[in-house]
Design a protein around this motif. Structure first.
Motif, mmCIF file in Angstrom:
data_model
loop_
_atom_site.group_PDB
_atom_site.id
_atom_site.type_symbol
_atom_site.label_atom_id
_atom_site.label_comp_id
_atom_site.label_asym_id
_atom_site.label_seq_id
_atom_site.Cartn_x
_atom_site.Cartn_y
_atom_site.Cartn_z
ATOM 1 N N LEU A 30 0.862 -1.176 0.000
ATOM 2 C CA LEU A 30 0.000 0.000 0.000
ATOM 3 C C LEU A 30 0.899 1.226 0.000
ATOM 4 O O LEU A 30 1.507 1.567 1.008
ATOM 5 C CB LEU A 30 -0.916 0.003 1.225
ATOM 6 N N SER A 31 1.017 1.864 -1.162
ATOM 7 C CA SER A 31 1.881 3.021 -1.320
ATOM 8 C C SER A 31 1.051 4.289 -1.185
ATOM 9 O O SER A 31 0.032 4.454 -1.849
ATOM 10 C CB SER A 31 2.559 2.976 -2.689
ATOM 11 N N LEU A 32 1.487 5.183 -0.320
ATOM 12 C CA LEU A 32 0.785 6.435 -0.060
ATOM 13 C C LEU A 32 1.657 7.599 -0.507
ATOM 14 O O LEU A 32 2.825 7.683 -0.136
ATOM 15 C CB LEU A 32 0.472 6.558 1.431
ATOM 16 N N HIS A 33 1.085 8.481 -1.333
ATOM 17 C CA HIS A 33 1.817 9.667 -1.786
ATOM 18 C C HIS A 33 1.008 10.897 -1.435
ATOM 19 O O HIS A 33 -0.184 10.969 -1.729
ATOM 20 C CB HIS A 33 2.061 9.614 -3.292
ATOM 21 N N LEU A 34 1.650 11.863 -0.802
ATOM 22 C CA LEU A 34 1.006 13.115 -0.432
ATOM 23 C C LEU A 34 1.685 14.259 -1.169
ATOM 24 O O LEU A 34 2.900 14.432 -1.055
ATOM 25 C CB LEU A 34 1.137 13.349 1.077
ATOM 26 N N SER A 35 0.921 15.013 -1.937
ATOM 27 C CA SER A 35 1.445 16.227 -2.537
ATOM 28 C C SER A 35 0.883 17.413 -1.758
ATOM 29 O O SER A 35 0.188 17.228 -0.756
ATOM 30 C CB SER A 35 1.061 16.306 -4.019
ATOM 31 N N ILE A 39 -3.892 13.641 -2.374
ATOM 32 C CA ILE A 39 -3.372 12.411 -1.775
ATOM 33 C C ILE A 39 -3.668 11.260 -2.730
ATOM 34 O O ILE A 39 -4.763 11.184 -3.288
ATOM 35 C CB ILE A 39 -4.035 12.127 -0.410
ATOM 36 N N TYR A 40 -2.705 10.370 -2.913
ATOM 37 C CA TYR A 40 -2.851 9.226 -3.799
ATOM 38 C C TYR A 40 -2.478 7.963 -3.033
ATOM 39 O O TYR A 40 -1.492 7.963 -2.294
ATOM 40 C CB TYR A 40 -1.910 9.345 -5.008
ATOM 41 N N ALA A 41 -3.241 6.897 -3.210
ATOM 42 C CA ALA A 41 -2.949 5.621 -2.557
ATOM 43 C C ALA A 41 -3.181 4.508 -3.569
ATOM 44 O O ALA A 41 -4.155 4.541 -4.331
ATOM 45 C CB ALA A 41 -3.833 5.420 -1.343
ATOM 46 N N GLN A 42 -2.280 3.512 -3.571
ATOM 47 C CA GLN A 42 -2.449 2.381 -4.469
ATOM 48 C C GLN A 42 -1.896 1.117 -3.849
ATOM 49 O O GLN A 42 -0.951 1.161 -3.074
ATOM 50 C CB GLN A 42 -1.816 2.657 -5.826
ATOM 51 N N ALA A 43 -2.539 0.006 -4.192
ATOM 52 C CA ALA A 43 -2.067 -1.309 -3.773
ATOM 53 C C ALA A 43 -1.323 -1.909 -4.953
ATOM 54 O O ALA A 43 -1.877 -2.024 -6.054
ATOM 55 C CB ALA A 43 -3.234 -2.200 -3.381
ATOM 56 N N SER A 56 -7.570 8.272 -5.299
ATOM 57 C CA SER A 56 -6.954 9.571 -5.035
ATOM 58 C C SER A 56 -8.044 10.600 -4.791
ATOM 59 O O SER A 56 -9.224 10.362 -5.065
ATOM 60 C CB SER A 56 -6.072 10.011 -6.205
ATOM 61 N N THR A 57 -7.635 11.756 -4.288
ATOM 62 C CA THR A 57 -8.597 12.828 -4.062
ATOM 63 C C THR A 57 -9.038 13.455 -5.381
ATOM 64 O O THR A 57 -9.945 14.276 -5.393
ATOM 65 C CB THR A 57 -8.000 13.921 -3.151
#
Length: 120
Positions: A30-35, A39-43, A56-57
């Motif tokens: 589960l990778s979480l990226h915050l700009s 916010i983006y999340a992917q498995a 993502s938002t």
């Protein structure tokens, strides 16, 4: 500290974590990226190099709520990701924070995903 040096140190942290955190078909990463804005999340299944679930938002269902990259947005995204992952048949994941501290938006997202039924 120069911005270039700061970015290099952040990239080294990401690489160091990625050596240890690996996603499998049974337990994807589960990778979480915050700009600054979203916010983006992917498995991710690293063995096949495939994304199994993504939220993502910027997505249609969450864009209507006008979410931002704050704790409220992270909580809503965590809940949405947990539901989407359960629908895709994912119950266990390995959490990849992308070099960020387990604090603030990262912690809020993780708690909301756990409440939605993910185990990590």
């Amino acid at each position: 500290m120069k911005i270039q040096k700061k970015n290099e140190l952040a990239q080294k942290r990401r690489w160091r974590i990625r050596r240890k955190v690996v996603g499998t078909p049974e337990r994807p990463r589960l990778s979480l990226h915050l700009s600054n804005k979203h916010i983006y999340a992917q498995a991710i299944d690293d063995e096949q190099g495939a994304t199994l679930a993504f939220v993502s938002t910027l997505g249609k269902e969450l864009r209507e709520q006008n979410l931002k990259a704050n704790s409220a947005g992270a909580a809503a995204l965590g809940k949405a990701f947990g539901e989407k992952a359960k629908a895709a048949g994912i119950e266990k994941v390995v959490f990849d924070r992308n070099g960020r501290k387990y604090h603030g938006c990262v912690k809020t997202f993780a708690d909301a995903a756990r409440e939605a039924g993910l185990n990590f």
